[in-house]
Enzyme design. Structure first.
Site, PDB file in Angstrom:
ATOM      1  N   CYS A 101      40.315  37.019  38.406  1.00 38.61           N
ATOM      2  CA  CYS A 101      38.858  37.083  38.264  1.00 38.61           C
ATOM      3  C   CYS A 101      38.399  36.513  36.926  1.00 38.61           C
ATOM      4  O   CYS A 101      37.246  36.087  36.791  1.00 38.61           O
ATOM      5  CB  CYS A 101      38.377  38.524  38.414  1.00 38.61           C
ATOM      6  SG  CYS A 101      39.121  39.675  37.244  1.00 38.61           S
ATOM      7  N   ARG A 129      40.273  34.047  35.103  1.00 42.61           N
ATOM      8  CA  ARG A 129      40.813  32.725  34.765  1.00 42.61           C
ATOM      9  C   ARG A 129      41.385  32.024  35.985  1.00 42.61           C
ATOM     10  O   ARG A 129      41.909  32.665  36.903  1.00 42.61           O
ATOM     11  CB  ARG A 129      41.877  32.846  33.670  1.00 42.61           C
ATOM     12  CG  ARG A 129      43.154  33.525  34.099  1.00 42.61           C
ATOM     13  CD  ARG A 129      44.132  33.674  32.939  1.00 42.61           C
ATOM     14  NE  ARG A 129      43.711  34.688  31.985  1.00 42.61           N
ATOM     15  CZ  ARG A 129      43.446  34.437  30.698  1.00 42.61           C
ATOM     16  NH1 ARG A 129      43.567  33.209  30.219  1.00 42.61           N
ATOM     17  NH2 ARG A 129      43.066  35.414  29.888  1.00 42.61           N
ATOM     18  N   GLY A 134      47.297  44.998  30.065  1.00 37.77           N
ATOM     19  CA  GLY A 134      48.627  44.630  30.538  1.00 37.77           C
ATOM     20  C   GLY A 134      48.723  44.095  31.949  1.00 37.77           C
ATOM     21  O   GLY A 134      49.782  43.612  32.353  1.00 37.77           O
ATOM     22  N   GLN A 135      47.643  44.149  32.726  1.00 38.77           N
ATOM     23  CA  GLN A 135      47.684  43.716  34.124  1.00 38.77           C
ATOM     24  C   GLN A 135      47.999  42.234  34.264  1.00 38.77           C
ATOM     25  O   GLN A 135      48.565  41.796  35.260  1.00 38.77           O
ATOM     26  CB  GLN A 135      46.336  44.021  34.785  1.00 38.77           C
ATOM     27  CG  GLN A 135      46.305  43.745  36.287  1.00 38.77           C
ATOM     28  CD  GLN A 135      44.945  44.043  36.894  1.00 38.77           C
ATOM     29  OE1 GLN A 135      44.001  44.361  36.173  1.00 38.77           O
ATOM     30  NE2 GLN A 135      44.841  43.942  38.196  1.00 38.77           N
TER      31      GLN A 135
END
Length: 425
Positions: free
Chosen positions: A50, A52, A115-116
C-alpha cells in the site's frame, strides 16, 4: 553489470498515485515475466504494497534505463493520464542495494521501524523466484537484505516500542500487569481500533477476552475469530464491570460509556483490586474523573500518543547503529559484485595456463614413466598456482570505485594475451 531500482513510495507520491500503480500478485508475476521474456531484463522483482511499488531489475540491454522502466510500468498499468515519471525515484548499482537494505530494515517505512515490510520483501522475492526471474544477482541482493534486517532487529532497538495507539495500549497494560494471560479483559467496541487492540492482546497471551458491541453479531464475529466465543449484550455489560481487570473502550459516541459513579461502585465490589481502563475512543469514551479513583489506571489517546512519541524518539536514536550495519553489508556486497565482474578474466587466465601445461606435458607422455609424468603434473600444478596467485589476488582486491575494474581486467588480459570475452563466447 547494473541493478536498477525505480518506483513510487510514500515519499515520492500521494496515495492515489500509489494505488494507481500498484500490482496484484498476478500482475506482479505477469509484469516481471514480460520483462524477462521480451529480452529487456536478465532478472526482475517487484515489491508492491500500500505504501510502495518498486522494481528491481538487472537490465539485459543498455537501452533499459531507469526512465525506460518508469515508462514501461506506467504503460503496463495504462496510467499515463494520472502517473508521471516525476512521481518515481531511481537508484543504480550500490544505490539500489542501499535502498533495499533500508527498506528491509524498516528505516524507509512510513512508520520508522515498522517490521511488516520484511515479510513483504520476502513475498516479492518468492514471486520472482517462482517465475524464474531471480538470478544470481537478485538472489544475493535479497538474501543480503534479509541478513541486514535480522542484524538490525537483533543488534538495535529500532523496532522496539509501540507506535500505534492500539498496540501502545496493550504494551502499557502488560507493563502494569506483567502476565496478561491471568487477567480478564472487557472490550467495549468491535470496530477497527477495538479489533486491533483485541488481536494485540491475544498476541500477548491474553485469552480471557470478553467482547461487547452495539451490534451483537459484530462482537460474535470478532470473538469467533479470536477463538474466545465470549460476548456480552451491549445493554447489560455494566452489570459485570467488577469482573474485569482490564477494560478497553473503542466506540463512536458523544456520551461516556463509563462514568465516575459507575466505576466507583465497581471498585467497591472489587474491594479496590486494581483496574486498567484504556480509552481508545475519539471523542473520549470514559469520564476523565475516573482517574481520581483509588487503584484505577485510566489512559486515553493523548496519553498513549505521548508514549508513541517517546518510542519514536528512541527508535530515531537507533538510526546511526542501523546505518552502520547497512554500510558494512553494502561494502561486502559491492566487493562480491566486483568479483563477478573479474570472474571471466580469472577463468580465462586459468584456462590458458592449464592449456599450456597440458600441451607441454603431452610432449613427454611417452618419454617418461607414468609415475614420473604424475610427479611432473603435480609439480607444474604447484608452479601454476604460484604464478597465478598474484594476478588473481590483484583482480579480486577491494577497490574504491567500479571504474577501476576495467583497467585491472585490461591490464591482465594484455599482459597474458587473453582474447576478449566477446571473441570467445
Amino acid at each position: 553489470m547494473n541493478i536498477i531500482s525505480v518506483g513510487v513510495n510514500h515519499k515520492t507520491a500521494p496515495i492515489e498515485i500509489r494505488e494507481r500503480i500498484s500490482l496484484s500478485e498476478v500482475q506482479n508475476k505477469e509484469f516481471i515475466t514480460d520483462l524477462i521474456s521480451s529480452g529487456l531484463a536478465h532478472e526482475a522483482m517487484v515489491i508492491s504494497t500500500c505504501n510502495r511499488t518498486e522494481l528491481y531489475v538487472v537490465p539485459a540491454m543498455h537501452e533499459v534505463t531507469g526512465e525506460y522502466l518508469k515508462e514501461y510500468l506506467i504503460a503496463y498499468k495504462d496510467a499515463r493520464k494520472e502517473v508521471r515519471p516525476e512521481h518515481f525515484f531511481s537508484r543504480f548499482y550500490c544505490g539500489t542495494a542501499r535502498h533495499l537494505f533500508e527498506v528491509s530494515s524498516a528505516i524507509d517505512s512510513l512508520i520508522l521501524g515498522e517490521g511488516q515490510i520484511l515479510g513483504q520483501v520476502k513475498d516479492a522475492y518468492r514471486i520472482s523466484a517462482e517465475v524464474q526471474a531471480a538470478g544470481i544477482l537478485l538472489t544475493r541482493l535479497c538474501h543480503t537484505a534479509f541478513s541486514v534486517a535480522k542484524k538490525v532487529k537483533t543488534k538495535t532497538k529500532i523496532m522496539e516500542g509501540a507506535v500505534s495507539v492500539s498496540y501502545a495500549a496493550v504494551e502499557l497494560a502488560q507493563k502494569i500487569f506483567s502476565n496478561l494471560s491471568m487477567k480478564k479483559i472487557l472490550l467495549i467496541g468491535a470496530g477497527e481500533t477495538g479489533e486491533l487492540a483485541a488481536k494485540h492482546m491475544f498476541q500477548k497471551n491474553a485469552r480471557n477476552i470478553v467482547i461487547t458491541n452495539r451490534t451483537l453479531s459484530k462482537a460474535e464475529a470478532l470473538a469467533e475469530e479470536l477463538g474466545t466465543k465470549k460476548v456480552l449484550p451491549f445493554e447489560s455489560y455494566k452489570d459485570y464491570l467488577h469482573e474485569f481487570d482490564i477494560i478497553i473502550t473503542a466506540v463512536s459516541t458523544k456520551e461516556y460509556v463509563l462514568s465516575e459513579a459507575e466505576m466507583h461502585q465497581t471498585m467497591m465490589k472489587r474491594r479496590l483490586k486494581p483496574v486498567i481502563i484504556l480509552d481508545l475512543g475519539l471523542p473520549r469514551n470514559v469520564d476523565p474523573d475516573i482517574a481520581k479513583l483509588q487503584n484505577m489506571f485510566l489512559k486515553d489517546i493523548d496519553a498513549l500518543k505521548h508514549i508513541i512519541d517517546k518510542n519514536l524518539e528512541r527508535r530515531s536514536a537507533e538510526l546511526p547503529k542501523v546505518n552502520a550495519i547497512i554500510e558494512e553489508e553494502l561494502i561486502a556486497f559491492g566487493q562480491w559484485i566486483n568479483t563477478l565482474k573479474v570472474r571471466p578474466t580469472i577463468v580465462d587466465l586459468q584456462s590458458k595456463f592449464i592449456e599450456i601445461k597440458e600441451k607441454e606435458l603431452e610432449r613427454y607422455r611417452y618419454k617418461v614413466s607414468e609415475d614420473e609424468l604424475a610427479r611432473m603434473e603435480h609439480l607444474t600444478d604447484r608452479i601454476l598456482k604460484k604464478i597465478l596467485h598474484h594476478p588473481i589476488k590483484m583482480l579480486k582486491a577491494p577497490i574504491d570505485t567500479a571504474n577501476n575494474i576495467p583497467s585491472r581486467v585490461n591490464l591482465v588480459r594484455n599482459v597474458f594475451d587473453l582474447e576478449e570475452p566477446n571473441q570467445q563466447h
